[in-house]
Structure formats: C-alpha cells, structure tokens
Design a protein around this motif. Structure first.
Motif, PDB file in Angstrom:
ATOM      1  N   MET A   1      -9.183  49.426   8.363  1.00 46.55           N
ATOM      2  CA  MET A   1      -9.446  48.795   6.866  1.00 46.55           C
ATOM      3  C   MET A   1      -9.930  49.627   6.178  1.00 46.55           C
ATOM      4  O   MET A   1     -10.737  50.384   6.281  1.00 46.55           O
ATOM      5  N   SER A   2      -9.325  49.464   4.816  1.00 46.19           N
ATOM      6  CA  SER A   2      -9.973  50.376   3.951  1.00 46.19           C
ATOM      7  C   SER A   2     -11.179  50.166   3.230  1.00 46.19           C
ATOM      8  O   SER A   2     -11.338  49.012   2.946  1.00 46.19           O
ATOM      9  N   SER A   3     -11.960  51.039   2.985  1.00 44.74           N
ATOM     10  CA  SER A   3     -13.253  50.514   2.333  1.00 44.74           C
ATOM     11  C   SER A   3     -13.117  50.144   0.912  1.00 44.74           C
ATOM     12  O   SER A   3     -14.026  49.727   0.373  1.00 44.74           O
ATOM     13  N   THR A   4     -11.950  50.677   0.316  1.00 48.59           N
ATOM     14  CA  THR A   4     -11.663  50.289  -1.149  1.00 48.59           C
ATOM     15  C   THR A   4     -10.853  49.191  -1.338  1.00 48.59           C
ATOM     16  O   THR A   4     -10.234  48.830  -2.420  1.00 48.59           O
ATOM     17  N   SER A   5     -10.496  48.549  -0.172  1.00 45.37           N
ATOM     18  CA  SER A   5      -9.393  47.327  -0.239  1.00 45.37           C
ATOM     19  C   SER A   5      -9.828  46.218  -0.987  1.00 45.37           C
ATOM     20  O   SER A   5     -10.976  45.679  -0.658  1.00 45.37           O
ATOM     21  N   ASN A   6      -9.043  45.593  -1.979  1.00 46.16           N
ATOM     22  CA  ASN A   6      -9.473  44.396  -2.575  1.00 46.16           C
ATOM     23  C   ASN A   6      -9.232  43.252  -1.957  1.00 46.16           C
ATOM     24  O   ASN A   6      -9.667  42.057  -1.943  1.00 46.16           O
ATOM     25  N   LYS A   7      -8.217  43.155  -0.828  1.00 47.61           N
ATOM     26  CA  LYS A   7      -8.143  42.104   0.162  1.00 47.61           C
ATOM     27  C   LYS A   7      -8.530  42.428   1.425  1.00 47.61           C
ATOM     28  O   LYS A   7      -8.211  43.143   2.132  1.00 47.61           O
ATOM     29  N   LYS A   8      -9.687  41.642   1.993  1.00 47.74           N
ATOM     30  CA  LYS A   8     -10.094  41.881   3.168  1.00 47.74           C
ATOM     31  C   LYS A   8      -9.885  40.445   4.060  1.00 47.74           C
ATOM     32  O   LYS A   8     -10.687  39.787   3.752  1.00 47.74           O
ATOM     33  N   VAL A  57     -20.223  42.287   0.849  1.00 50.70           N
ATOM     34  CA  VAL A  57     -19.800  41.528   0.028  1.00 50.70           C
ATOM     35  C   VAL A  57     -18.434  42.224  -0.277  1.00 50.70           C
ATOM     36  O   VAL A  57     -18.250  43.654  -0.232  1.00 50.70           O
ATOM     37  N   LYS A  58     -17.573  41.795  -1.640  1.00 45.34           N
ATOM     38  CA  LYS A  58     -16.394  42.677  -1.888  1.00 45.34           C
ATOM     39  C   LYS A  58     -16.622  43.985  -2.603  1.00 45.34           C
ATOM     40  O   LYS A  58     -16.142  45.131  -2.400  1.00 45.34           O
ATOM     41  N   SER A  59     -17.866  43.773  -3.557  1.00 44.08           N
ATOM     42  CA  SER A  59     -18.112  44.796  -4.235  1.00 44.08           C
ATOM     43  C   SER A  59     -19.685  44.542  -5.118  1.00 44.08           C
ATOM     44  O   SER A  59     -20.143  43.518  -5.010  1.00 44.08           O
ATOM     45  N   LEU A  60     -20.261  45.534  -5.060  1.00 45.26           N
ATOM     46  CA  LEU A  60     -21.799  45.497  -5.717  1.00 45.26           C
ATOM     47  C   LEU A  60     -21.697  46.452  -6.844  1.00 45.26           C
ATOM     48  O   LEU A  60     -21.696  47.810  -6.730  1.00 45.26           O
ATOM     49  N   LEU A  99     -24.931  52.775   2.838  1.00 40.07           N
ATOM     50  CA  LEU A  99     -25.235  51.441   3.793  1.00 40.07           C
ATOM     51  C   LEU A  99     -23.951  51.017   4.335  1.00 40.07           C
ATOM     52  O   LEU A  99     -24.195  50.684   5.635  1.00 40.07           O
ATOM     53  N   ASN A 100     -23.005  50.600   3.609  1.00 42.69           N
ATOM     54  CA  ASN A 100     -21.589  50.257   3.920  1.00 42.69           C
ATOM     55  C   ASN A 100     -20.486  50.634   3.576  1.00 42.69           C
ATOM     56  O   ASN A 100     -20.273  50.410   2.334  1.00 42.69           O
ATOM     57  N   SER A 101     -19.751  51.245   4.114  1.00 38.20           N
ATOM     58  CA  SER A 101     -18.461  51.746   3.754  1.00 38.20           C
ATOM     59  C   SER A 101     -17.448  50.692   3.237  1.00 38.20           C
ATOM     60  O   SER A 101     -16.432  51.165   2.270  1.00 38.20           O
ATOM     61  N   TYR A 102     -17.526  49.405   3.694  1.00 31.99           N
ATOM     62  CA  TYR A 102     -17.007  48.433   3.058  1.00 31.99           C
ATOM     63  C   TYR A 102     -17.025  47.787   1.997  1.00 31.99           C
ATOM     64  O   TYR A 102     -16.521  47.034   1.287  1.00 31.99           O
ATOM     65  N   VAL A 103     -18.310  48.233   1.251  1.00 25.35           N
ATOM     66  CA  VAL A 103     -18.904  47.590   0.094  1.00 25.35           C
ATOM     67  C   VAL A 103     -18.869  48.756  -1.112  1.00 25.35           C
ATOM     68  O   VAL A 103     -19.659  49.694  -0.964  1.00 25.35           O
ATOM     69  N   PRO A 104     -18.075  48.751  -1.762  1.00 29.43           N
ATOM     70  CA  PRO A 104     -17.915  49.857  -2.939  1.00 29.43           C
ATOM     71  C   PRO A 104     -19.103  49.571  -3.828  1.00 29.43           C
ATOM     72  O   PRO A 104     -19.211  48.381  -4.281  1.00 29.43           O
ATOM     73  N   VAL A 105     -19.838  50.454  -4.468  1.00 22.58           N
ATOM     74  CA  VAL A 105     -20.889  50.289  -5.172  1.00 22.58           C
ATOM     75  C   VAL A 105     -20.723  51.019  -6.528  1.00 22.58           C
ATOM     76  O   VAL A 105     -20.174  52.293  -6.590  1.00 22.58           O
TER      77      VAL A 105
END
Length: 1015
Positions: A1-8, A57-60, A99-105
């Motif tokens: 899963m891509s860490s920057t994917s918009n669709k999860k 979450v999707k993004s922070l 903290l979480n590669s799935y959440v772009p900050v």
C-alpha cells in the motif's frame, strides 16, 4: 500500500491489529478517508496530533506559525533545543510523520480563507485562536458540515467543546459486542425466554433479530434474515417484542442477536452553545464546577484579548486574578461565583502540564476518530476538567507565591508556574521504577521526561521490560519506530526520552529482566528500599500481583493502571492508607464445559477454543512427547506414569514416528486424512452414539436446547476453509519434521493432484466409544486399560534406532501472518462450525479470540497515563489523607468518567492492639535464634507462636517432638531455614519474611501480621 495513496481500501492488520479490535474495519476505512486539521501545536495540540496520526487518518494537516520557545519544551515532546525560533508546525511535522507512514503530514498555510478549509472532515482548534475567531470558524464548519472541536488546557484545568453539525449519525453508541443468546420459549404475545437461565443483557429499546426458530409462522427462519424487532425488557431472562403478535406455535430452537441501530444527534454551533451550554461531567463530585469554568475560560480569553501584549494572567498574581473575577461577574451577574476556583484558574493560566495535556489530548483525539467514523458517542457539547487535588498541600515545604512560580528561563517554567520551583526540584530528585515499557510505559516515560522526573542530582529512573518491539506495537507505543522492530523495548524507550529531554541522559537505567521471584538477586532488597515509588505498566495480572507484593513488603507507593479498548482504569496504592492491588480480583473467566468443547459446541467461541487445542496437540504437544521419548531413557517406565492422558500421549508418539513424512506431499496426505477424521468420521461416530432422533431418559429430544445435531463434512477443495485446513496443516507438519513447505501462494492444482492419489478410508462405527453427554455425566476412563497400553508400547520404535532424530515443536505466534498458525486455527474452527451450522468467523476475529488479544488504542493509553501522573504529584506531596487520592475508571466510547476514593486498608486487633492487615508487620533486627524469637513474642506482645513458616517450609510447630525442637531452638533463623530446606538463604537476601500462627493472652487463635527479619 502506498503511503501517499488517496484511496485506501486496505488495512494493514499487522500494524493496526489491536486497534481494529476496538474500532472495527468499517470505522477504520472511514477514518482512512478523512482529512484532519489541527490548529495550534503546543503541548495539547501535539498530543492530539500524535494520537490521530497513530490511529490512521487519510491526512493530517497542521497550522501553527508561531515560533518555538524554550517554555514550549515543558510539554511539546517533539520540539528540541535546536528548534527554538522555528515555526512550531514546521518543526513538529517531520517528527509526526515518522509515527505512521500511512498518514501524510502537511502544513496548512492559510486558515483565514475559510473556503480553503472545506477539504477537511474535522478541524481541531487549541489555544492559538481567540474565542471570537473560534466562533467565526465554527459558524463556517457548522454550515458546511465540517466537524469542529475546540479545546485548551490551563495548568490543571482543561476544556473541550464539540460541534458535529445539525445532524450527526452514530452507528455504534458503545462499541460493545452485540448480545447473542439461545431461546427456550417464545409465546404468542411476543414474550421471549432465554435458555437455561442465561441472562440476555439487553436494555429497553434495543433491537434484536432471530435465526433457527422452529415454529411460529411470523418468523423468517433464514439465517440471513434482516427482520428486526424492538424489545422491552421484562427481567434478566425474558424480554418482549414491542407491538408484535405472533401466529402459529413455537416448537424449539432459536437464537437472538442484538442489532446495533444508528442514532442521530444534533449539535448547536459554538455561538449558541456558549449561551445555553450542555455539559458532560468529568467528575460527578464536582457537579457545580462546569458552569463556573464555562465562565472562567471565557474570562481568560477576554483578559488576554484586552491585555496590551495579549498575555494571560501572571502566576499567583492577585491583581490579575481580581480582574478575571470581575470579568466573570459581568459575563453572568446572576451566577454565584466560586472565587477560590476562578482565582486558581487565573493563577494557573500560564501553566502547561503534560499530564493534563495527555488526559485532554487522548480524549479529544478519540472525539476526532468519532467524527471521522461515526463510531461511539461524542461529547455533547462542553466538558470541563480540573485536578486541583494535585496541587501540593505542604505549603511551607512547597510554597506557591509569585516569587516561587515566576519564570526562570528553563524548560520547566510552565510547570513551575503551577507547582512552584521547590516542588519542581522534588520531582527532579525522585527515584522511580517503571515496570513495563509498552503502551502505557511509553506514555508514562513521555510525561516523566517532560516534567523532568528523575533529572535532578539525586534522581533516577529504572525501567525494565523483557519484551522486544513488534510491528503491531508501533500503532500505540509511540516511542518506537519501524527501525526499532526487534530491539528491546526498555532500551529504545530510554534512548527516546533522553533525546526528548537531555536532562535525563545518564539518569535512566534499563533492564530486560522480568520482575519476579527468579530475579530477586537483581531486584534485591537494596534496589527496592532505594525507591520513592513504583509504577506498573504491565499487561498481565500475575506480574502486577508480584510487583504489588514487593511494594507492600517494602512499603512503597504503587501507581497501577490498565486499558481495554476505550476503557481504562487507574489505582493508587499508598502504604498504611489504602488496600493493595491484590486486595481485590476480577472474577475468574468463565470456562467452556469439556463436553461442550468436545462434542456439543453451539457458538464460534467453542469451535475456536477446540481448534486452538487441536493446533497445540498436533504441532506442539505431539513433537514434545516424541522428543521426551527419544531423549529420556526412563520415559515409559517413570515419566509417562506422571502424565494425565497416558493413552493419548502414547498414541501421539506412535503416530508421529510410525507415520513419519519424508516430503511435503506426505504432509498434504496427512492433513487430508486428518480432515476426514475430525470433520467426517468423528461426527459420524457422535451421530452413531446419539442419532438425530435420539431421546433423553425423560423422553425429550436429545438434540435440543444448546445441543445442535451436527452434519459430517464432505471434503471440497474449492471450499476455502477445507482447503486452508490442508494447506496450513501440511505446512505446520513439514515444520515439525524439518521439511520444506510451501514457498509461496498455495497452488490448488498441486494439492488436488496429491489428494486425488490418496485412498480415503470409509467410516466404520466403533461400538465401545464413550462420549460424555453432559458435565454431570462422567465418561468411562479407558486410559488405564493395561492391554491397550501394552499394545501401544510395543508399537514404539527403539529410541536407539532414531539416534539424532528430533522434531521441532511449534511455538504459537498470533502476529506472524506467514507462519500458518492463525490460518490453521481459523480453518479448523470454521470447518467445525460448518459441522454444527454455526456462523463462521474471519481470520481477524479468530486471531482475537485464539490469541487472547487485549484490544488497545493510543487515545485511551495516553489519557490513562495522564491520570496516573496526576496522582504521582500527590505521592510527591506525601499526602496522608485518603480523600485526596483518586482511583479512576473511564470509557471513551460513551463517554464516561468515574472517580472514587481508594478503599482503606483493613484493620484487625490482637490483645487490644490494632494493626493494618496489609501494611503492618513485626520487624526483627538481626539473625536471632528460634528461641529468642519465640521468647520475644511471648514477652513483648503477649503472643504464643504455635507455628512459624518460611515460604512453604514449616520451621517450628508446637506439636513437633521435643528432640526435633531441641536441635533447632538455639540455631539462628537462617540456619533453621538451611536445616529444613537443605538450602542456604540466598546471599542477596537482606530481609526474610516469616509467617506465624499465634495464640493471644487468652489462649485464643488470633490473626497477626507477618514477621520481617532484617539480616
């Protein structure tokens, strides 16, 4: 899963597994489509951001353009000395992103253009904006259906406001598992009675659906029926279907399942809510406080807005406090003002306390997740919190004046502003022991680092944890990063907080030893006596109880806490004041009756427990039995005699050695034959013993009530549960024997080609098989049949012929998705469920039950750690009044907060002398002789010792023969111990614990404290 994917669409279960058991997959997927903005990145803001990032979450996005100051370091754990002068959001973002590669900050550059904020699902505002600015932003959010949260902390005070719009849907109000129960009767007027007096645990207004009901034409009996009924509770074992009349006659069977119904809530915008507030109470003992703090927080905002430099009231400044009181009076002239409370709010307005941020930050982060997912009930709408009990009461020792609370240009200034500099020094010079460096341990260490605990010249922190870091820990143990997986928790945590606060460098000692009886040479008497207090951060009762006993023995305060999903509890244990942790225990977990497990399961929990037992028997116990047989020369003659199931052990050894596989194809064949045996032949045998038309001795149908008549399975390689039983079983068998298993995805055609060559034996019923029909019906024990055992023993090969041969037992590991452990248990459980027409469970649910996983989430952990540290301040102050301490229980799903005074330690008497049954003891100095000890108690306390023991060894008893006593009376206690136990008292032991039975002056047996002999 891509860490920057918009669709999860996927969830990384290896990372989020513990959180999934709290929130569920549906809520997690909704969160992964939510963009969150946090405005203000001081201590509270970063606490919220940390918890939200961990949750996934999707993004922070962050917004705080103000420059980092030295004072920020008192609570902003992601800022360091070299960040001073940089924008807070910029300095914080990179650490949050780790903290979480799935959440772009991201950094939000513009919040003045509200239209730019329409992309967010949730906006959280801390203390960066004025109240007027918050009102304007909330108006926009309310209009555009954006969930809005406003929160701030001032010293030991906290405030939360929630606006989730005109119509917000809660899909699950409490997160509890739906109630499921079996039915004994349904009457035509809709009255439902549960089977065998089982409580239904439903409430008025709940909804249920039914399955497997025989009779009553009204019902749709399809297992997938979606017809639901509202119920009225008639009692613990009966409920009534509301406005339903049934036709036909109930015959038998039936299961009810509670159905969670969505609830709609409506929130007022901040502008209206300020005038007509609705409160959630954080402490029911402070019922009048919220309305006072509602005005007080508004007054602080007005004070700051009107001040030339935009500053809050000065610490302990009466002139500024008077102005705040005047503002409060003008806000609501009709409200009677609690001047003491409002003054404290003013005195502490510049304070920034990490533990309060942790409590409010954990709470608010959970509200963010509720906003994203609709899971759990949100706060409606204001909540105020204070912990004024944490202020020091020793005013001479820890004075709070303008002079003692003024800033000193240190990282601790915002804490000194609340507690005073002398109290800060006392915190710095504490010597503390943290047992466990997992989820609560990480949060505890973060708080300790921020307040400078142990950083002084006489201070120190000792951490121990025998566990290493796993990927699933990263979701809530925020001191760890992916690069730390496999490393020791205590060492990584120590390094992380030393970076967080360099004052702790060289002040933390770590260990990877488990605290217990086996390590008392490491955690010895000197170690315990040197401590000021102990904090538990453990996940099991056994370890907690041991630490509790040590704290009682050495009279050390203990801070205890735990979490279970959204629920958390704290307990403070104070010597000579409160009961100990071990004084109360949870009731034992209800076990599954053996006959249910073996032959009559009726729910998935039963089949999972059966499958876990099957896994252990096949792949752990059988190889261990083989290894013992091959390595112990006297195994059959001596070792086997001490075993419970002699026949079963012998059969496992004979099968493991006589049916030894030599390649992977042999393992596949074995698994296929075992499938036939367990899910077809054994079921046919059960039905041979108890046919589907069987009757009980009373003439009632045997297969009724909780007993479900099974159906043998016909193997179908295209059925995933059938196929995965073979795949997992074959791979685990090959592991036992050191063979190569599947290297990739299983090839169905390959397995089919092997299985098709196999001759599957037909079922032949056995007439002498006894099957236990109920727990009250003892089954005949055939394991001691000498002839059968002799036949099995004769089939055992000579161990010498297998010199060097050894099997590798499987050690159950639930979190490795590649090892086939959970795969096997899931497939075996589901196959058995198919036998008995029980709804199957997915891998996630099976892992949860079989792995006995404790559901966990970062928000609850952070909040609970904050509450613990608020009690820590009272220990530093050495409070002796039990009323000032608080045990806590919270449930963030509801939300509910309950605080209570600890229970006092029990008292007792002997010879009119009162003593504390937990904390008091008789202290004896020196290695006295047995006679001196007996005489001392007779002369000093009027007690005649009738028995004296050390551990499980009886050193003295009045009924011992005179000759036996003569040999002991003049020996020192340590020598008596050596004489009885044949062992020396360990050299590290400085204090011995002896238990005694005594008669008082009247010759009556009395309960007395134990003895500690100080060597």
């Amino acid at each position: 899963m891509s860490s920057t994917s918009n669709k999860k669409e996927e969830i990384d279960e290896s990372l989020y597994s513990r959180q999934l058991y709290v929130l569920g997959k549906e809520a997690m997927l909704k969160m992964q489509n939510s963009n969150v903005l946090i405005i203000g990145l001081k201590g509270l803001g970063v606490e919220i951001a940390k918890n939200v990032a961990l949750a996934g979450v999707k993004s922070l996005s962050l917004y705080d353009p103000e420059k980092c100051t030295l004072q920020d370091l008192s609570s902003q754990f992601f800022l360091h000395q070299n960040d001073l002068g940089e924008r807070r959001d910029v300095a914080t973002s990179s650490k949050l992103a780790e903290l979480n590669s799935y959440v772009p900050v991201k950094i939000e550059c513009n919040i003045s253009d509200f239209e730019n904020l329409a992309k967010y699902q949730v906006i959280v505002v801390t203390d960066l904006l004025s109240l007027d600015e918050k009102v304007a932003l909330d108006d926009f959010c309310h209009l555009h259906n954006i969930n809005f949260i406003s929160t701030e902390t001032k010293g030991l005070f906290g405030s939360v406001f929630i606006d989730f719009g005109k119509e917000f849907t809660v899909f699950d109000v409490n997160g509890e598992e739906p109630q499921v129960g079996m039915i004994s009767d349904i009457e035509k007027d809709g009255v439902v009675t549960t089977l065998d007096g089982s409580r239904h645990n439903l409430e008025d207004g709940d909804y249920v659906k039914f399955s497997e009901v025989e009779g009553l034409n009204h019902f749709n009996y399809d297992q997938t029926s979606n017809t639901i009924y509202k119920i009225q509770v008639l009692g613990p074992f009966a409920f009534k279907l509301v406005d339903v009349k049934l036709d036909g006659t109930y015959v038998s069977g039936g299961i009810f399942t509670q159905v969670k119904m969505p609830t709609k809530l409506s929130f007022k915008p901040l502008k209206e809510a300020l005038k007509e507030p609705e409160f959630v109470y954080s402490d029911f003992s402070k019922f009048a406080t919220p309305s006072q703090l509602h005005l007080g927080f508004q007054a602080l905002d007005i004070f700051k807005t009107n001040h030339i430099n935009g500053e809050l009231p000065r610490p302990m400044n009466d002139e500024d406090a008077k102005k705040v009181l005047e503002i409060v009076s003008k806000l609501n002239p009709d409200e009677e003002i609690n001047e003491k409370l409002i003054k404290e709010l003013s005195y502490q307005a510049r304070g920034d306390i990490p533990s309060v941020n942790a409590f409010i930050g954990g709470l608010v982060a959970q509200e963010v997740l509720k906003a994203c997912s609709g899971k759990f009930t949100p706060i409606k709408q204001f909540m105020y919190f204070d912990s004024l009990e944490s202020l020091p009461e020793q005013k001479e020792k820890y004075p709070r004046t303008e002079e003692t609370t003024k800033p000193l240009n240190t990282r601790y200034d915002n804490q000194i502003a609340v507690f005073g500099v002398d109290f800060q020094r006392a915190i710095a010079n504490l010597k503390v022991f943290l047992v466990g460096a997992g989820a609560i341990g990480c949060e505890m260490l973060k708080n300790w680092a921020l307040i400078g605990l142990g950083s002084g010249p006489n201070g120190s922190i000792f951490i121990t944890d025998n566990d290493s870091i796993e990927k699933s820990n990263l979701n809530r143990q925020f001191l760890f990063r992916p690069k730390d997986v496999g490393k020791n928790k205590s060492e990584v945590a120590s390094h992380a907080v030393s970076v967080m606060n360099p004052d702790l460098k060289g002040k933390i000692q770590t260990s990877i030893e488990k605290v217990g009886a086996d390590t008392e040479n490491i955690f010895d008497d000197d170690f315990w006596q040197n401590l000021d207090f102990v904090t538990n951060a453990l996940d099991n009762v056994e370890a907690r109880s041991y630490v509790d006993r040590r704290c009682v023995f050495f009279k050390k305060p203990l801070l205890e806490s735990g979490t279970l999903g959204t629920k958390g509890n704290t307990q403070v244990i104070i010597p000579n004041l409160t009961e100990s942790y071990s004084s109360s225990r949870d009731p034992p977990e209800k076990s599954i009756p053996l006959c249910t497990l073996r032959s009559f399961p009726n729910k998935i929990d039963h089949t999972i427990a059966w499958a876990k037992s099957l896994f252990q028997g096949y792949f752990t116990e059988a190889p261990e039995n083989v290894n013992m047989y091959l390595s112990e020369p006297d195994f059959v003659e001596n070792t086997l005699r001490q075993a419970g199931d002699v026949k079963g052990i012998l059969e496992s050894i004979v099968e493991s050695l006589g049916n030894r596989p030599y390649n992977f194809e042999d393992c596949i064949k074995w698994a296929r034959l075992e499938f036939e045996k367990k899910f077809n032949h054994d079921i046919q045998q059960l039905l041979y013993n108890f046919p589907k038309d069987a009757k009980t001795s009373t003439g009632a149908p045997f297969w009724s009530g909780a007993k479900r008549a099974p159906t043998p399975l016909i193997f179908d390689i295209n059925n995933p549960d059938h196929f995965h039983f073979i795949v997992a079983g074959a791979n685990l068998r090959s592991f036992n024997y050191g063979l190569n298993g599947d290297s990739g995805l299983p090839n169905v055609e390959f397995y089919k080609s092997v299985i098709d060559k196999l001759d599957i034996p037909a079922f032949t019923p056995k007439k002498n098989v006894k099957i236990q029909a109920s727990d009250d019906d003892p089954v005949e024990n055939n394991t001691d049949d000498r002839d059968e055992l002799d036949v099995l023993i004769q089939q055992l090969p000579d161990p010498k012929s297998l010199s060097g041969f050894k099997l590798t037992p499987v050690e159950f590991e639930k979190d490795d998705d590649t090892n086939h452990h959970i795969e096997f248990i899931t497939a075996a459980s589901n196959d058995r469920a198919l036998n008995y027409n029980i709804e199957t469970a997915d891998r996630q649910k099976t892992k949860f039950i079989a792995g006995r996983i404790i559901p966990a989430i970062a928000t609850t952990t952070a909040l609970v750690a904050g509450l613990v540290v608020l009690e820590l301040y009272k220990i530093v102050d050495q409070r002796t009044d039990i009323e000032s301490y608080k045990n806590g229980f919270v449930n963030l799903a509801l939300p509910f907060f309950g605080f209570s005074e600890p229970i006092k330690s029990p008292k007792a008497k002997y010879n009119n002398t009162e003593y504390d049954k937990i904390w008091d003891r008789f202290d004896i100095k020196g290695d006295v002789t047995l006679k001196q000890l007996l005489d001392y108690f007779e002369e000093k306390h009027g007690l005649t010792i009738s028995m004296l023991s050390y551990g499980v060894s009886l050193l003295y008893a009045s009924f011992f023969p005179p000759k036996k006593l003569k040999d002991r009376m003049n020996l020192p206690i340590t020598q008596v111990v050596k004489l009885v136990t044949k062992k020396e008292v360990p050299s590290h032991t400085r204090t011995m614990l002896l238990e005694i039975c005594c008669d008082d002056k009247k010759g009556e047996d009395v309960e007395v404290p134990y003895i500690t002999v100080h060597l």
